[in-house]
Every structure is written in structure tokens, then in C-alpha cells.
Design a protein around this motif. Structure first.
Motif, PDB file in Angstrom:
ATOM      1  N   UNK A  92       0.793  -1.272   0.134  1.00  0.00           N
ATOM      2  CA  UNK A  92      -0.061   0.084  -0.016  1.00  0.00           C
ATOM      3  C   UNK A  92       1.013   1.186   0.196  1.00  0.00           C
ATOM      4  N   UNK A  93       0.614   2.379  -0.788  1.00  0.00           N
ATOM      5  CA  UNK A  93       1.082   3.637  -0.689  1.00  0.00           C
ATOM      6  C   UNK A  93      -0.090   4.553  -0.895  1.00  0.00           C
ATOM      7  N   UNK A  94       0.350   5.751  -0.419  1.00  0.00           N
ATOM      8  CA  UNK A  94      -0.752   6.913  -0.629  1.00  0.00           C
ATOM      9  C   UNK A  94       0.087   8.016  -1.011  1.00  0.00           C
ATOM     10  N   UNK A  95      -0.656   9.010  -1.544  1.00  0.00           N
ATOM     11  CA  UNK A  95      -0.166  10.191  -2.063  1.00  0.00           C
ATOM     12  C   UNK A  95      -0.673  11.253  -1.980  1.00  0.00           C
ATOM     13  N   UNK A  96      -0.265  12.292  -1.092  1.00  0.00           N
ATOM     14  CA  UNK A  96      -0.973  13.643  -0.881  1.00  0.00           C
ATOM     15  C   UNK A  96      -0.556  14.630  -1.943  1.00  0.00           C
ATOM     16  N   UNK A  97      -1.556  15.132  -2.372  1.00  0.00           N
ATOM     17  CA  UNK A  97      -1.230  16.277  -3.550  1.00  0.00           C
ATOM     18  C   UNK A  97      -2.201  17.460  -3.183  1.00  0.00           C
ATOM     19  N   UNK A  98      -1.293  18.537  -3.551  1.00  0.00           N
ATOM     20  CA  UNK A  98      -1.948  19.814  -3.484  1.00  0.00           C
ATOM     21  C   UNK A  98      -1.785  20.541  -4.782  1.00  0.00           C
ATOM     22  N   UNK A  99      -2.915  20.719  -5.531  1.00  0.00           N
ATOM     23  CA  UNK A  99      -2.912  21.283  -6.900  1.00  0.00           C
ATOM     24  C   UNK A  99      -2.644  22.773  -6.943  1.00  0.00           C
ATOM     25  N   UNK A 100      -1.742  23.269  -7.835  1.00  0.00           N
ATOM     26  CA  UNK A 100      -1.548  24.810  -7.966  1.00  0.00           C
ATOM     27  C   UNK A 100      -2.913  25.163  -8.404  1.00  0.00           C
ATOM     28  N   UNK A 101      -3.145  26.454  -7.861  1.00  0.00           N
ATOM     29  CA  UNK A 101      -4.383  27.232  -8.201  1.00  0.00           C
ATOM     30  C   UNK A 101      -4.688  27.240  -9.637  1.00  0.00           C
ATOM     31  N   UNK A 102      -5.776  27.051 -10.258  1.00  0.00           N
ATOM     32  CA  UNK A 102      -5.807  27.112 -11.543  1.00  0.00           C
ATOM     33  C   UNK A 102      -5.619  25.859 -12.506  1.00  0.00           C
ATOM     34  N   UNK A 103      -5.078  24.889 -11.759  1.00  0.00           N
ATOM     35  CA  UNK A 103      -4.686  23.655 -12.687  1.00  0.00           C
ATOM     36  C   UNK A 103      -5.304  22.364 -12.207  1.00  0.00           C
ATOM     37  N   UNK A 126      -5.871  16.581  -2.797  1.00  0.00           N
ATOM     38  CA  UNK A 126      -6.266  15.155  -3.203  1.00  0.00           C
ATOM     39  C   UNK A 126      -5.588  13.965  -2.380  1.00  0.00           C
ATOM     40  N   UNK A 127      -6.011  12.858  -2.103  1.00  0.00           N
ATOM     41  CA  UNK A 127      -5.419  11.881  -1.712  1.00  0.00           C
ATOM     42  C   UNK A 127      -5.446  10.744  -2.641  1.00  0.00           C
ATOM     43  N   UNK A 128      -4.260  10.113  -3.191  1.00  0.00           N
ATOM     44  CA  UNK A 128      -4.546   9.219  -4.044  1.00  0.00           C
ATOM     45  C   UNK A 128      -4.141   7.886  -3.318  1.00  0.00           C
ATOM     46  N   UNK A 129      -4.704   6.837  -3.335  1.00  0.00           N
ATOM     47  CA  UNK A 129      -4.422   5.459  -2.547  1.00  0.00           C
ATOM     48  C   UNK A 129      -4.078   4.409  -3.679  1.00  0.00           C
ATOM     49  N   UNK A 130      -3.026   3.729  -3.580  1.00  0.00           N
ATOM     50  CA  UNK A 130      -2.633   2.402  -4.522  1.00  0.00           C
ATOM     51  C   UNK A 130      -2.689   1.403  -3.479  1.00  0.00           C
ATOM     52  N   UNK A 131      -2.981   0.202  -4.167  1.00  0.00           N
ATOM     53  CA  UNK A 131      -2.885  -0.921  -3.517  1.00  0.00           C
ATOM     54  C   UNK A 131      -2.384  -2.244  -4.456  1.00  0.00           C
ATOM     55  N   UNK A 132      -1.453  -2.870  -4.210  1.00  0.00           N
ATOM     56  CA  UNK A 132      -0.898  -3.848  -5.127  1.00  0.00           C
ATOM     57  C   UNK A 132      -1.000  -5.184  -4.531  1.00  0.00           C
ATOM     58  N   UNK A 136       2.540  20.671  -4.020  1.00  0.00           N
ATOM     59  CA  UNK A 136       3.039  19.554  -3.187  1.00  0.00           C
ATOM     60  C   UNK A 136       2.478  18.448  -3.456  1.00  0.00           C
ATOM     61  N   UNK A 137       3.483  17.308  -3.322  1.00  0.00           N
ATOM     62  CA  UNK A 137       3.262  16.108  -3.373  1.00  0.00           C
ATOM     63  C   UNK A 137       4.016  15.226  -2.801  1.00  0.00           C
ATOM     64  N   UNK A 138       3.526  14.431  -1.732  1.00  0.00           N
ATOM     65  CA  UNK A 138       4.149  13.431  -0.874  1.00  0.00           C
ATOM     66  C   UNK A 138       3.529  11.995  -0.846  1.00  0.00           C
ATOM     67  N   UNK A 139       4.526  10.995  -0.949  1.00  0.00           N
ATOM     68  CA  UNK A 139       4.210   9.880  -0.990  1.00  0.00           C
ATOM     69  C   UNK A 139       4.393   9.319   0.535  1.00  0.00           C
ATOM     70  N   UNK A 140       3.622   8.475   0.679  1.00  0.00           N
ATOM     71  CA  UNK A 140       3.274   7.769   2.230  1.00  0.00           C
ATOM     72  C   UNK A 140       3.257   6.223   1.881  1.00  0.00           C
ATOM     73  N   UNK A 141       3.799   5.540   2.987  1.00  0.00           N
ATOM     74  CA  UNK A 141       3.500   4.075   2.785  1.00  0.00           C
ATOM     75  C   UNK A 141       2.669   3.830   4.012  1.00  0.00           C
TER      76      UNK A 141
END
Length: 89
Positions: free
Chosen positions: A3-14, A50-56, A84-89
Motif C-alpha cells: 500500500x502507498x498513498x500520495x497527498x497532493x495539493x494542486x496549484x491554483x488554476x490547474x 487530493x489523496x491517491x491510494x494505491x494497493x498492489x 506539493x506532493x508527498x508519498x506515504x507508505x
């Protein structure tokens, strides 16, 4: 399971461009035979977070994803579209 998750803060207007990129990646994922789960959650208080969650199923499937060309393209999009984008396990 891996499992891994990714925290993302998108730039304004993107935000729309970011969502289009995710849509392309999700469509590509549907074509793969590897069993993985990819979930997108949008923060209820900030539309640009956004929070993206991956599971393999296996470590090999996880490693394959992180070595793929699509992942390199995704990293490029993150650098361009996100504050900003940060991976977390």
C-alpha cells in the motif's frame, strides 16, 4: 499487499488539468492485467487537495508501476501541476 498513498495539493488554476491527467492514468490502469486498486479522494475542505491510494497484490506489481513510462509522465505532471506532493507508505 503493498500500500502507498500520495497527498497532493494542486496549484491554483490547474485542478481541471490535473483531473484530466488522473483520468488518463486510470483508463490506462484498467487495461493492465495486474491486480491493483487505485482510489482518488478529494479533500472536503479544499478542492485542490487530493489523496491517491494505491494497493498492489505483490511487491513486483508495485515495482513495475514505479518503473513504468506512465509513472514518469505522472511525475512530470505532478511537478508542473502541483504545489506539493508527498508519498506515504
Amino acid at each position: 499487499m503493498k500500500n502507498k498513498s500520495l497527498f497532493i495539493k494542486v496549484k491554483s488554476g490547474k485542478r481541471e488539468e490535473f483531473l484530466q491527467t488522473l483520468s488518463c492514468l486510470q483508463n490506462d490502469r484498467k487495461e493492465k492485467t495486474a491486480r491493483n486498486i487505485f482510489m482518488i479522494n478529494q479533500d472536503s475542505e479544499d478542492q485542490n487537495v487530493f489523496h491517491l491510494n494505491y494497493e498492489w497484490e505483490t511487491d513486483e506489481e508495485s515495482e513495475s508501476f514505479f518503473k513504468s513510462e506512465k509513472y514518469r509522465v505522472f511525475l512530470g505532471a505532478l511537478k508542473t501541476l502541483c504545489a506539493e506532493a508527498k508519498w506515504k507508505e
